[in-house]
Structure formats: C-alpha cells, structure tokens
Design a protein around this motif. Structure first.
Motif, short mmCIF file in Angstrom:
data_model
loop_
_atom_site.label_atom_id
_atom_site.label_comp_id
_atom_site.label_asym_id
_atom_site.label_seq_id
_atom_site.Cartn_x
_atom_site.Cartn_y
_atom_site.Cartn_z
N GLU A 1 -10.70 -3.73 -7.24
CA GLU A 1 -9.53 -4.31 -7.90
C GLU A 1 -8.46 -4.67 -6.87
O GLU A 1 -7.86 -5.75 -6.94
N HIS A 2 -8.24 -3.79 -5.92
CA HIS A 2 -7.25 -4.05 -4.88
C HIS A 2 -7.65 -5.27 -4.04
O HIS A 2 -6.82 -6.13 -3.74
N TRP B 1 -9.56 -7.72 -4.99
CA TRP B 1 -9.46 -8.90 -5.84
C TRP B 1 -8.02 -9.39 -5.90
O TRP B 1 -7.77 -10.59 -5.81
N GLN B 2 -7.08 -8.48 -6.05
CA GLN B 2 -5.68 -8.86 -6.11
C GLN B 2 -5.23 -9.49 -4.78
O GLN B 2 -4.47 -10.46 -4.78
N GLN B 3 -5.71 -8.94 -3.68
CA GLN B 3 -5.38 -9.52 -2.36
C GLN B 3 -5.98 -10.91 -2.22
O GLN B 3 -5.35 -11.82 -1.68
N LEU C 1 -6.63 -13.03 -4.59
CA LEU C 1 -5.88 -13.96 -5.43
C LEU C 1 -4.53 -14.32 -4.79
O LEU C 1 -4.06 -15.45 -4.92
N ALA C 2 -3.93 -13.37 -4.10
CA ALA C 2 -2.62 -13.60 -3.47
C ALA C 2 -2.74 -14.47 -2.23
O ALA C 2 -1.81 -15.21 -1.91
N GLU C 3 -3.88 -14.38 -1.53
CA GLU C 3 -4.06 -15.13 -0.29
C GLU C 3 -5.38 -15.90 -0.36
O GLU C 3 -6.39 -15.46 0.21
#
Length: 55
Positions: A35-36, A38-40, A42-44
């Motif tokens: 999850e972490h 994936w969030q990274q 999406l952010a970059e």
C-alpha cells in the motif's frame, strides 16, 4: 513416557501456533508495504517504487 509425550505434543502445538502467527504477521506487513509503495507510485508517476528494500 507420558511426560515426554505430553511435552513433545505441547512443543509441537506451540510451534505450529507460532508459525501461524508468523504467517499472519508477514501477510499483514506485506499489505502495508505494498500500500505504501502504491501511494508513492501514484504520487510520483514514472518512478520505480519497490515495496521491499531488498527487491
């Protein structure tokens, strides 16, 4: 003889219980790391993100 059998069964049971706890903890941690990552990602966009540091 009964004492050794009881001790052996207790050790085997605790070992299996511990292994089950280990597998659950490992699965939970993997989900958190994915999850972490994936969030990274999406952010970059375009940057390669690895969920595990040893990948």
């Amino acid at each position: 003889m009964k004492k050794w059998l009881s001790a052996g069964l207790l050790i085997a049971g605790l070992s299996l219980f511990g292994h089950g706890l280990y597998m659950q903890a490992k699965a939970w941690l993997a989900q958190v790391l994915i999850e972490h990552a994936w969030q990274q990602a999406l952010a970059e966009p375009g940057k390669k993100v690895k969920p595990w540091f040893f990948c």
